[in-house]
Design an enzyme around this catalytic site. Structure first.
Site, PDB file in Angstrom:
ATOM      1  N   HIS A 135       0.783  -1.245   0.000  1.00 54.56           N
ATOM      2  CA  HIS A 135       0.000   0.000   0.000  1.00 54.56           C
ATOM      3  C   HIS A 135       0.814   1.294   0.000  1.00 54.56           C
ATOM      4  O   HIS A 135       0.295   2.319   0.434  1.00 54.56           O
ATOM      5  CB  HIS A 135      -0.919   0.032   1.236  1.00 54.56           C
ATOM      6  CG  HIS A 135      -1.969  -1.029   1.291  1.00 54.56           C
ATOM      7  ND1 HIS A 135      -1.693  -2.354   1.380  1.00 54.56           N
ATOM      8  CD2 HIS A 135      -3.314  -0.957   1.287  1.00 54.56           C
ATOM      9  CE1 HIS A 135      -2.808  -3.050   1.426  1.00 54.56           C
ATOM     10  NE2 HIS A 135      -3.810  -2.235   1.360  1.00 54.56           N
ATOM     11  N   ASP A 185       0.351   0.383  -7.853  1.00 52.39           N
ATOM     12  CA  ASP A 185       0.019  -0.156  -6.534  1.00 52.39           C
ATOM     13  C   ASP A 185      -1.024  -1.270  -6.597  1.00 52.39           C
ATOM     14  O   ASP A 185      -1.955  -1.220  -7.404  1.00 52.39           O
ATOM     15  CB  ASP A 185      -0.498   0.957  -5.621  1.00 52.39           C
ATOM     16  CG  ASP A 185      -0.271   0.625  -4.156  1.00 52.39           C
ATOM     17  OD1 ASP A 185       0.789   0.997  -3.630  1.00 52.39           O
ATOM     18  OD2 ASP A 185      -1.146  -0.036  -3.544  1.00 52.39           O
ATOM     19  N   HIS A 187      -3.223  -1.718  -4.373  1.00 54.96           N
ATOM     20  CA  HIS A 187      -4.480  -1.106  -3.926  1.00 54.96           C
ATOM     21  C   HIS A 187      -4.620   0.240  -4.610  1.00 54.96           C
ATOM     22  O   HIS A 187      -3.964   1.205  -4.253  1.00 54.96           O
ATOM     23  CB  HIS A 187      -4.502  -0.936  -2.411  1.00 54.96           C
ATOM     24  CG  HIS A 187      -5.878  -0.696  -1.856  1.00 54.96           C
ATOM     25  ND1 HIS A 187      -6.783   0.184  -2.436  1.00 54.96           N
ATOM     26  CD2 HIS A 187      -6.515  -1.211  -0.777  1.00 54.96           C
ATOM     27  CE1 HIS A 187      -7.904   0.183  -1.731  1.00 54.96           C
ATOM     28  NE2 HIS A 187      -7.780  -0.659  -0.721  1.00 54.96           N
ATOM     29  N   HIS A 264     -11.210  -7.368  -4.851  1.00 57.50           N
ATOM     30  CA  HIS A 264     -11.458  -6.515  -3.680  1.00 57.50           C
ATOM     31  C   HIS A 264     -12.340  -5.333  -4.102  1.00 57.50           C
ATOM     32  O   HIS A 264     -12.008  -4.585  -5.021  1.00 57.50           O
ATOM     33  CB  HIS A 264     -10.092  -6.043  -3.187  1.00 57.50           C
ATOM     34  CG  HIS A 264     -10.086  -5.282  -1.919  1.00 57.50           C
ATOM     35  ND1 HIS A 264     -10.452  -3.953  -1.853  1.00 57.50           N
ATOM     36  CD2 HIS A 264      -9.728  -5.636  -0.662  1.00 57.50           C
ATOM     37  CE1 HIS A 264     -10.311  -3.526  -0.606  1.00 57.50           C
ATOM     38  NE2 HIS A 264      -9.875  -4.533   0.137  1.00 57.50           N
ATOM     39  N   GLU A 316     -12.674  -9.614   0.701  1.00 54.73           N
ATOM     40  CA  GLU A 316     -13.295  -8.302   0.875  1.00 54.73           C
ATOM     41  C   GLU A 316     -13.898  -7.836  -0.447  1.00 54.73           C
ATOM     42  O   GLU A 316     -13.821  -6.664  -0.816  1.00 54.73           O
ATOM     43  CB  GLU A 316     -12.290  -7.259   1.371  1.00 54.73           C
ATOM     44  CG  GLU A 316     -11.669  -7.615   2.716  1.00 54.73           C
ATOM     45  CD  GLU A 316     -10.924  -6.447   3.317  1.00 54.73           C
ATOM     46  OE1 GLU A 316     -11.408  -5.896   4.310  1.00 54.73           O
ATOM     47  OE2 GLU A 316      -9.867  -6.079   2.788  1.00 54.73           O
ATOM     48  N   GLU A 332     -18.665  -3.767   2.500  1.00 52.12           N
ATOM     49  CA  GLU A 332     -17.878  -2.813   3.286  1.00 52.12           C
ATOM     50  C   GLU A 332     -18.361  -1.378   3.046  1.00 52.12           C
ATOM     51  O   GLU A 332     -18.624  -0.980   1.911  1.00 52.12           O
ATOM     52  CB  GLU A 332     -16.399  -2.957   2.888  1.00 52.12           C
ATOM     53  CG  GLU A 332     -15.494  -2.037   3.657  1.00 52.12           C
ATOM     54  CD  GLU A 332     -14.012  -2.239   3.317  1.00 52.12           C
ATOM     55  OE1 GLU A 332     -13.659  -3.278   2.733  1.00 52.12           O
ATOM     56  OE2 GLU A 332     -13.226  -1.332   3.650  1.00 52.12           O
ATOM     57  N   CYS A 334     -16.714   1.292   2.997  1.00 52.27           N
ATOM     58  CA  CYS A 334     -15.830   1.948   2.018  1.00 52.27           C
ATOM     59  C   CYS A 334     -16.259   1.664   0.590  1.00 52.27           C
ATOM     60  O   CYS A 334     -16.114   2.526  -0.285  1.00 52.27           O
ATOM     61  CB  CYS A 334     -14.396   1.451   2.167  1.00 52.27           C
ATOM     62  SG  CYS A 334     -13.527   2.131   3.572  1.00 52.27           S
ATOM     63  N   CYS A 400     -10.452   2.045   8.065  1.00 51.34           N
ATOM     64  CA  CYS A 400     -10.659   2.722   6.774  1.00 51.34           C
ATOM     65  C   CYS A 400     -12.060   3.287   6.624  1.00 51.34           C
ATOM     66  O   CYS A 400     -12.241   4.399   6.114  1.00 51.34           O
ATOM     67  CB  CYS A 400     -10.370   1.749   5.628  1.00 51.34           C
ATOM     68  SG  CYS A 400     -11.254   0.182   5.724  1.00 51.34           S
ATOM     69  N   CYS A 401     -13.067   2.506   7.076  1.00 53.50           N
ATOM     70  CA  CYS A 401     -14.458   2.916   6.824  1.00 53.50           C
ATOM     71  C   CYS A 401     -14.842   4.158   7.619  1.00 53.50           C
ATOM     72  O   CYS A 401     -15.692   4.935   7.184  1.00 53.50           O
ATOM     73  CB  CYS A 401     -15.411   1.793   7.183  1.00 53.50           C
ATOM     74  SG  CYS A 401     -15.157   0.292   6.214  1.00 53.50           S
TER      75      CYS A 401
HETATM   76 ZN   LIG Z   1     -13.346   0.281   4.863  1.00 58.63          ZN
END
Ligand SMILES: [Zn+2]
Length: 635
Positions: A135, A185, A187, A264, A316, A332, A334, A400-401
């Site tokens: 990341h 990356d 992600h 993801h 995820e 999720e 996010c 993160c969320c």
């Molecule tokens: Zn999240």
């Protein structure tokens, strides 16, 4: 391509009750409490590069990975959310906290511009050795979004200067030129952040690097992640990687060739957001086409009714078509927030209400469910059914969320309207005020409504002097029988691609009445979604409903079956959550009674019952209890 561009949130006042309340909660409680948590969990201290570094708070997994590698991103996202908060209300304390974090980041930055506190503090020799998993550019992207937001709101450049130095280092390290590594990356995130910086500065190098990364992703001769893995692990072919496929990071094939949404979910949504940005900026039909194909794949086979995305906790993310389990839904927060980003980009690539419909669905359901009523508790996963076990938490090993939902709410005004040289488009409703410029003319706009509880909407359009332009009103896909009038005169409410367009010469005092009938409705799933066979969901306007135990006492709500033909009662409840609309319906309830074993041959008794449903985003705010969105139906 649409000529419409969103009106930025600082120019849109949230005056309606619904969003005003959510915004105030985020400003008063969420943003300050998130900073406190960043402190308590050692995330802020990690920027100081303590020497020696403290023990890991979250141990490495068997594959060597720890969530601590992306702590920088949490700081970046908090700065972004806090900056948006400052745009609403300047706050010396918040500004001092942002400045303190920027101090630390500036001090941490290496002489060559590199800035990643995990690697600088713990394994400086290993920087840029594992883009697939660790990341580094994702962190840079979130820090960059924070720096852009802070600059836009305060005019202070220091953080942006730090990030531009870091980007120069990244641009010197990666690229197609001789001597550079052809990395990107695992992600996605920095791509969309670079587009924000490009829009801010107009500097071509940022657009070029975002383009490079989008073009490079999924190139397989050889795959960059294989090159770096061999360098790390001596080329013995070992794949110390829990997700031993490149679909996980959407790097299995070049993005223009991708037709199925895979891997993801948050990564996918960030990628598609950047792809849509680039498709518009480069006028690239192949990239636009890829976005449209991927959009259709999500909509037709992979999205929960709440606009939740990604059924599986394992990756995820996405699995196979129609795999939308309810109780184990990952969905999720996010991912729904990122779907909003993507939908907004698609909407401005092609002004089509189908994108605004999903933007709105995600906002009111899959994204907003991630934030508690009190603004200090969260959901990471947003299941559509619960046995009562899941509870909202006040922090997460991977937070993160939390900041995704706060940065969304703090900037939510930016999703309501767009303007062009010859018009204004209303995408969302809920009570806003703004002064915009249309064809060089200042126009004051005011939209008054009690949306999403009512579809009774009044809009005043006040140009400085009379002027001809379009006013476009979105007619949501769930609405049938919309009516529109201007100054009391009915106009034809025929929507084209989701919008009614009124073109006339507007003058001070003109008012539009828009009536969006909002009956309660039943929704059924495609039969491929086997989990929902024999079940029905309730929806009114943009809100998906759920049945929660606290409103339906007597046992788990899974015992309730709703009657197919019974009328749904729409009830305004002033005392519940400061005023919400509930839905009520006759039902039958299984009498759980006495059981002596796991199975028996006699069916349980059933009795008449009533069922009450509340908006899904409000679930789990009154203690633990069972919940269903998809309710068993009895004919
Ligand atoms: Zn999240």
């Amino acid at each position: 391509m649409s000529r419409y561009a969103p009106v930025p949130f600082p120019n849109v006042r949230l005056e309606g009750k619904f969003w005003h309340e959510r915004l105030e909660t985020v400003l008063d409680r969420t943003v300050p409490s998130q900073h406190k948590k960043l402190g308590e969990y050692g995330i802020l201290d990690s920027l100081k590069l303590p020497n020696p570094p403290p023990p890991l708070r979250f141990p490495r997994h068997g594959n060597g990975f720890t969530v601590q590698v992306f702590w920088d991103s949490d700081v970046g996202k908090w700065i972004e959310a806090a900056s948006y908060a400052l745009a609403h209300r300047r706050d010396a304390d918040i500004e001092a906290k942002i400045e303190a974090a920027v101090d630390d980041l500036e001090k941490a930055q290496a002489p060559d511009g590199y800035l990643n506190c995990w690697y600088l503090g713990r394994e400086p020799e290993n920087r840029w050795t594992n883009l697939r998993d660790n990341h580094e550019m994702y962190n840079a992207g979130h820090l960059l979004e924070g720096a852009v937001a802070y600059f836009q709101v305060t005019g202070r450049r220091r953080f942006l200067d730090v990030m531009e130095r870091y980007l120069d280092h990244i641009y010197a390290t990666f690229g197609t030129e001789a001597g550079k590594r052809r990395g990107y990356d695992g992600h996605e995130e920095i791509e969309l952040a670079l587009m924000k910086l490009y829009y801010l500065t107009g500097e071509r190098k940022h657009l070029d690097f975002a383009t490079y990364m989008i073009n490079e992703r999924g190139r397989t001769d050889p795959h960059y992640f294989d090159i770096e893995r061999e360098a790390r692990e001596g080329g013995d072919g070992k794949q110390r990687y829990v997700f031993a496929n490149y679909e996980y990071s959407q790097s299995h094939k070049p993005v223009r060739e991708q037709e199925k949404v895979v891997g993801h979910a948050v990564r996918a949504m960030y990628l598609y957001t950047a792809m849509a940005d680039l498709a518009a900026e480069l006028n690239d039909p192949a990239l636009k086409r890829a976005c449209e194909v991927l959009w259709d794949d999500v909509m037709e086979t992979k999205m929960y009714v709440t606009a939740g995305l990604g059924p599986s906790a394992h990756n995820e993310g996405f699995t196979h078509d129609f795999d939308l389990p309810n109780q184990t839904a990952y969905a999720e927060t996010c991912a729904s927030v990122a779907l909003i980003f993507w939908a907004q980009r698609m909407l401005h690539l092609d002004l089509d209400g189908k994108y605004a419909d999903i933007l709105e669905l995600a906002m009111f359901n899959g994204a907003l469910s991630g934030l508690s009523r009190d603004g200090e508790h969260y959901f990471y996963a947003n299941p559509l059914e619960s046995d009562g076990t899941p509870t909202r938490w006040d922090w997460h090993t991977c937070p993160c969320c939390t900041m995704n939902v706060s940065r969304l709410v703090a900037s939510v005004g930016g999703y309501f309207i767009s303007t062009s040289n010859d018009g204004v488009a209303f995408h969302l409703y809920g009570g806003i005020g703004s002064t915009v410029e249309i064809g060089g003319q200042k126009v004051a706009l005011k939209e008054v409504s009690n949306y999403p509880w009512s579809g009774d909407i009044r809009i005043s359009v006040d140009p400085e002097t009379p002027a001809a332009f379009d006013v476009k009103l979105r007619i949501p896909d769930w609405c049938h029988g919309a009516s529109v009038s201007v100054n009391g005169q009915k106009v034809e409410a025929k929507a084209d691609k989701g919008y009614v367009t009124i073109n006339r010469t507007w003058a001070k005092g003109d008012t539009i009445a828009l009536d969006l009938p909002m009956p309660a409705e039943r929704l059924y799933s495609h039969p491929g979604v086997i989990m929902n066979a024999g079940r029905v969901a309730l929806k009114r306007g943009p809100l998906v409903y759920c049945v929660e135990e606290v409103d339906n006492p007597g046992g788990r709500v899974q015992r309730l079956k709703i009657k197919r033909d019974a009328a749904l009662e729409v009830k305004t409840e002033a005392g519940l959550f400061d005023g919400v609309v509930t839905l009520k319906a006759p039902a039958t309830a299984i009498d759980e009674g006495e059981w002596s074993g796991l199975y028996r041959t006699t069916p349980p008794a059933e009795r008449e019952a009533n069922l009450t449903a509340i908006p899904y985003y409000l679930w789990a705010n009154r203690g633990q209890g069972s919940m269903v969105v998809w309710i068993p139906e009895v004919v």
